[in-house]
Enzyme design. Structure first.
Site, PDB file in Angstrom:
ATOM      1  N   ASN A  49      -3.942 -12.039  34.596  1.00 24.52           N
ATOM      2  CA  ASN A  49      -4.089 -12.185  35.993  1.00 24.52           C
ATOM      3  C   ASN A  49      -4.810 -13.588  36.358  1.00 24.52           C
ATOM      4  OD1 ASN A  49      -2.748  -9.751  37.290  1.00 24.52           O
ATOM      5  ND2 ASN A  49      -4.693  -8.714  36.386  1.00 24.52           N
ATOM      6  N   LYS A  55      -5.579 -19.579  33.105  1.00 22.90           N
ATOM      7  CA  LYS A  55      -5.276 -19.635  31.863  1.00 22.90           C
ATOM      8  C   LYS A  55      -3.903 -20.086  31.554  1.00 22.90           C
ATOM      9  CE  LYS A  55      -8.110 -15.682  29.679  1.00 22.90           C
ATOM     10  NZ  LYS A  55      -7.769 -14.537  29.188  1.00 22.90           N
ATOM     11  N   ASP A 112      -6.679 -11.296  23.218  1.00 22.77           N
ATOM     12  CA  ASP A 112      -7.883 -10.564  23.425  1.00 22.77           C
ATOM     13  C   ASP A 112      -8.998 -11.123  22.725  1.00 22.77           C
ATOM     14  OD1 ASP A 112      -9.176  -8.219  24.547  1.00 22.77           O
ATOM     15  OD2 ASP A 112      -9.200  -7.232  22.526  1.00 22.77           O
ATOM     16  N   SER A 113     -10.075 -11.354  23.431  1.00 20.06           N
ATOM     17  CA  SER A 113     -11.405 -11.879  23.015  1.00 20.06           C
ATOM     18  C   SER A 113     -12.387 -11.232  22.967  1.00 20.06           C
ATOM     19  CB  SER A 113     -11.677 -13.447  23.745  1.00 20.06           C
ATOM     20  OG  SER A 113     -10.387 -14.262  23.749  1.00 20.06           O
ATOM     21  N   PHE A 122     -18.471 -19.042  31.633  1.00 20.51           N
ATOM     22  CA  PHE A 122     -18.654 -17.364  32.111  1.00 20.51           C
ATOM     23  C   PHE A 122     -18.803 -16.545  30.974  1.00 20.51           C
ATOM     24  CE2 PHE A 122     -14.242 -18.774  30.820  1.00 20.51           C
ATOM     25  CZ  PHE A 122     -13.797 -17.706  30.159  1.00 20.51           C
ATOM     26  N   ASP A 145     -21.375 -16.975  27.785  1.00 18.07           N
ATOM     27  CA  ASP A 145     -21.654 -18.538  27.455  1.00 18.07           C
ATOM     28  C   ASP A 145     -23.086 -18.878  27.609  1.00 18.07           C
ATOM     29  OD1 ASP A 145     -18.926 -18.382  27.016  1.00 18.07           O
ATOM     30  OD2 ASP A 145     -18.392 -19.723  28.650  1.00 18.07           O
ATOM     31  N   LYS A 172     -16.633 -27.520  25.402  1.00 14.03           N
ATOM     32  CA  LYS A 172     -16.333 -26.138  24.943  1.00 14.03           C
ATOM     33  C   LYS A 172     -14.821 -25.973  24.326  1.00 14.03           C
ATOM     34  CE  LYS A 172     -15.978 -21.352  26.388  1.00 14.03           C
ATOM     35  NZ  LYS A 172     -15.919 -20.453  27.459  1.00 14.03           N
ATOM     36  N   ARG A 203     -11.321 -19.690  21.456  1.00 15.18           N
ATOM     37  CA  ARG A 203     -10.026 -19.685  22.346  1.00 15.18           C
ATOM     38  C   ARG A 203      -9.317 -20.889  21.928  1.00 15.18           C
ATOM     39  NH1 ARG A 203      -8.099 -20.430  27.412  1.00 15.18           N
ATOM     40  NH2 ARG A 203      -6.574 -18.796  27.741  1.00 15.18           N
TER      41      ARG A 203
END
Length: 207
Positions: free
Chosen positions: A9, A13, A72-73, A157, A160, A180, A186
């Site tokens: 959502n 991303k 998924d992280s 976020f 972090d 980052k 990621r």
């Protein structure tokens, strides 16, 4: 096919992936769950990052009949036997409540010395083609760091502000987005995925 569904959502991303695809001259249009009519909610019942990413990719590819990217992280802390792991987003008891998640993590590590606060951030990305779920494209990335005893920085976020990268002397929250992305779990997974996606895509189209 010239559209990729990102099973999320988070439109930012999708924008990030679309821009990255454009840079490698593979300009596929990227949409999200927001662009679908009444998409199903996928319960992340897997016990691994790979299992959860596959659950989302397969279900949303079946629903949309589009090639689908899911990820998924999570954060795995050595001293906590890998926790919060796949439960990272809801570790504090409420999904995606960063303050609760960070507070619980600090409480669980109360009294643990600096040299025993090592942790790993991990991402698994999966792209699935409708009806060809035995040929998923999978990419993973991870980075080691330490969990601080107090938050530092106000960028980014999640965990972090607590995740400190010794080589950089900063937490993720003290880095710019570009800093980052250059080293993050990621960012690593996305670069690996993009290196293989064009050839995988063409193979799927021709089978």
């Amino acid at each position: 096919m010239d559209t990729l569904l990102f099973a999320t959502n988070n439109r930012n991303k999708a924008k990030e992936v679309e821009e990255a695809l454009r840079k490698i001259n593979f300009p596929i249009h990227v949409i999200t769950n927001h662009d679908l009519n009444d998409p199903p909610h996928v319960l992340e019942t897997g016990t691994t990052f790979l299992a959860n990413a596959k659950l989302k990719a397969h279900k949303m590819a079946k629903f949309s009949n589009l090639p689908t990217l899911a990820d998924d992280s999570g954060l795995s802390v050595d001293k906590l036997n890998g926790a919060p792991g796949v439960y990272s987003a809801r570790y504090g008891g409420e999904a995606h409540n960063d303050a609760l998640n960070n507070a619980k993590l600090l409480a669980e590590l109360g009294g643990v010395p600096k040299e025993k606060r090592q942790a790993t951030f991990h991402t698994t990305m999966v792209v699935s083609w409708p009806g060809k779920f035995d040929d998923d494209l999978v990419a993973e990335g991870e980075i080691r760091g330490e969990i601080l005893t107090y938050p530092r920085g106000d960028g980014n976020f999640g965990y972090d502000p607590l995740f400190f990268v010794p080589d950089k002397g900063k937490t993720f929250a003290e880095m710019t987005v570009d800093e980052k992305n250059a080293i993050s779990h990621r960012g690593q997974a996305l670069r690996k995925l993009l290196a293989e996606l064009p050839s995988w895509w063409k193979k799927m189209e021709n089978e």
